[in-house]
Design a protein around this motif. Sequence first.
Motif, mmCIF file in Angstrom:
data_model
loop_
_atom_site.group_PDB
_atom_site.id
_atom_site.type_symbol
_atom_site.label_atom_id
_atom_site.label_comp_id
_atom_site.label_asym_id
_atom_site.label_seq_id
_atom_site.Cartn_x
_atom_site.Cartn_y
_atom_site.Cartn_z
ATOM 1 N N VAL A 6 0.855 -1.186 0.000
ATOM 2 C CA VAL A 6 0.000 0.000 0.000
ATOM 3 C C VAL A 6 0.894 1.240 0.000
ATOM 4 O O VAL A 6 1.701 1.435 0.915
ATOM 5 N N ILE A 7 0.739 2.072 -1.025
ATOM 6 C CA ILE A 7 1.561 3.276 -1.171
ATOM 7 C C ILE A 7 0.643 4.480 -1.392
ATOM 8 O O ILE A 7 0.166 4.711 -2.514
ATOM 9 N N PRO A 8 0.365 5.266 -0.352
ATOM 10 C CA PRO A 8 -0.441 6.474 -0.548
ATOM 11 C C PRO A 8 0.291 7.478 -1.436
ATOM 12 O O PRO A 8 1.523 7.589 -1.382
ATOM 13 N N THR A 9 -0.461 8.203 -2.252
ATOM 14 C CA THR A 9 0.157 9.196 -3.130
ATOM 15 C C THR A 9 -0.563 10.533 -3.037
ATOM 16 O O THR A 9 -1.787 10.606 -2.907
ATOM 17 N N TYR A 10 0.234 11.581 -3.114
ATOM 18 C CA TYR A 10 -0.267 12.945 -3.271
ATOM 19 C C TYR A 10 0.820 13.712 -4.007
ATOM 20 O O TYR A 10 1.905 13.933 -3.475
ATOM 21 N N ASN A 11 0.534 14.062 -5.246
ATOM 22 C CA ASN A 11 1.513 14.753 -6.101
ATOM 23 C C ASN A 11 2.809 13.952 -6.248
ATOM 24 O O ASN A 11 3.904 14.440 -5.954
ATOM 25 N N ASP A 92 6.810 4.442 1.234
ATOM 26 C CA ASP A 92 6.672 5.718 0.554
ATOM 27 C C ASP A 92 6.835 5.551 -0.952
ATOM 28 O O ASP A 92 7.429 4.582 -1.422
ATOM 29 N N CYS A 93 6.347 6.552 -1.696
ATOM 30 C CA CYS A 93 6.390 6.492 -3.150
ATOM 31 C C CYS A 93 7.614 7.183 -3.741
ATOM 32 O O CYS A 93 7.803 7.179 -4.950
ATOM 33 N N ASP A 94 8.458 7.766 -2.896
ATOM 34 C CA ASP A 94 9.531 8.624 -3.397
ATOM 35 C C ASP A 94 10.900 7.944 -3.443
ATOM 36 O O ASP A 94 11.915 8.609 -3.597
ATOM 37 N N PHE A 95 10.931 6.626 -3.265
ATOM 38 C CA PHE A 95 12.159 5.829 -3.276
ATOM 39 C C PHE A 95 13.051 6.087 -2.061
ATOM 40 O O PHE A 95 14.216 5.691 -2.062
ATOM 41 N N SER A 96 12.507 6.738 -1.026
ATOM 42 C CA SER A 96 13.257 6.802 0.228
ATOM 43 C C SER A 96 13.316 5.408 0.849
ATOM 44 O O SER A 96 14.246 5.095 1.604
ATOM 45 N N THR A 209 18.393 1.150 4.639
ATOM 46 C CA THR A 209 18.990 2.432 4.275
ATOM 47 C C THR A 209 17.878 3.336 3.775
ATOM 48 O O THR A 209 17.183 3.008 2.806
ATOM 49 N N PHE A 210 17.683 4.448 4.468
ATOM 50 C CA PHE A 210 16.664 5.429 4.095
ATOM 51 C C PHE A 210 17.348 6.522 3.287
ATOM 52 O O PHE A 210 18.309 7.141 3.750
ATOM 53 N N SER A 211 16.860 6.773 2.078
ATOM 54 C CA SER A 211 17.476 7.759 1.192
ATOM 55 C C SER A 211 16.538 8.938 0.958
ATOM 56 O O SER A 211 15.308 8.775 0.934
ATOM 57 N N GLU A 212 17.119 10.113 0.768
ATOM 58 C CA GLU A 212 16.315 11.287 0.443
ATOM 59 C C GLU A 212 15.583 11.047 -0.869
ATOM 60 O O GLU A 212 16.065 10.339 -1.750
ATOM 61 N N ARG A 213 14.388 11.626 -1.001
ATOM 62 C CA ARG A 213 13.553 11.376 -2.174
ATOM 63 C C ARG A 213 14.278 11.700 -3.471
ATOM 64 O O ARG A 213 15.095 12.612 -3.533
ATOM 65 N N ARG A 214 13.917 10.947 -4.532
ATOM 66 C CA ARG A 214 14.530 11.147 -5.846
ATOM 67 C C ARG A 214 13.953 12.340 -6.579
ATOM 68 O O ARG A 214 14.654 13.094 -7.240
ATOM 69 N N ALA A 215 12.620 12.483 -6.516
ATOM 70 C CA ALA A 215 11.950 13.538 -7.287
ATOM 71 C C ALA A 215 10.723 14.008 -6.534
ATOM 72 O O ALA A 215 10.223 13.331 -5.633
#
Length: 239
Positions: A6-11, A92-96, A209-215
């Motif tokens: 389950v991956i919630p999305t907003y923008n 998360d949806c941001d590849f973190s 490993t938690f990474s800062e979002r890609r985009a």
Amino acid sequence: MKPVVVIPTYNERENVEAMAAAVLENLPPEGQLLFPDDNSPDGTGAVIDGICAREARVHVMHREKKEGLGRAYVAGFAEALRMGATHVIEMDCDFSHDPKDVPRLLAALDADPANPADVVIGSRYVKGGKCVGWPFRRWLISRAGGIFIRFMLGTPVKDPTGGFKCFTRRALETLGDFSAIKSFGYSFQMEMNYRMWQAGLRLAEIPITFSERRAGASKITGSIAVESLKMVFKLKFGG
């Protein structure tokens, strides 16, 4: 086994295509992917519709408005259970969170056959876990906040605000219809740990490993820390 991610999305228009492909690559054939989208104004929902048209294992919930991460997850979890999920994974949806860690979360549930876990948390703060791309100040606030939460609530989790988790179906069904969940935003992560621990379920952590979002833009704001602090006291003194 039928895990549902389950991956919630907003923008998250810039991320959903790549994320869907990466998640499906790391799921068993029976695995499914569910995007609860909070009516993203950037057209994320339409992009997900296109993915669903091509890939039967991807599903979308078009929610009317943005109600907060916690409400999106509650809706997504309920739908995943209706879909017949044996396990539910949140991320998360941001590849973190790295989709390649999904099999590790699933495997960790039964790492100790004599005492299997009900919930596995991908942790930044157990041995081997780390954050990449964070300034020291952000890491310090996160780390100190986690220590404070653990001290106040007694929940045996070193990364209580982490959002990369795997739940067994039984664990989620223990909470019933989720009506006890009070959080609307990011404090949902902490509250779910607390509720499950209070219910006598076993929580385990594995390093990630938690990474800062890609985009895209981060959803983290100063109000999130205030919300989490308030929720700690609500759980401690109000249950």
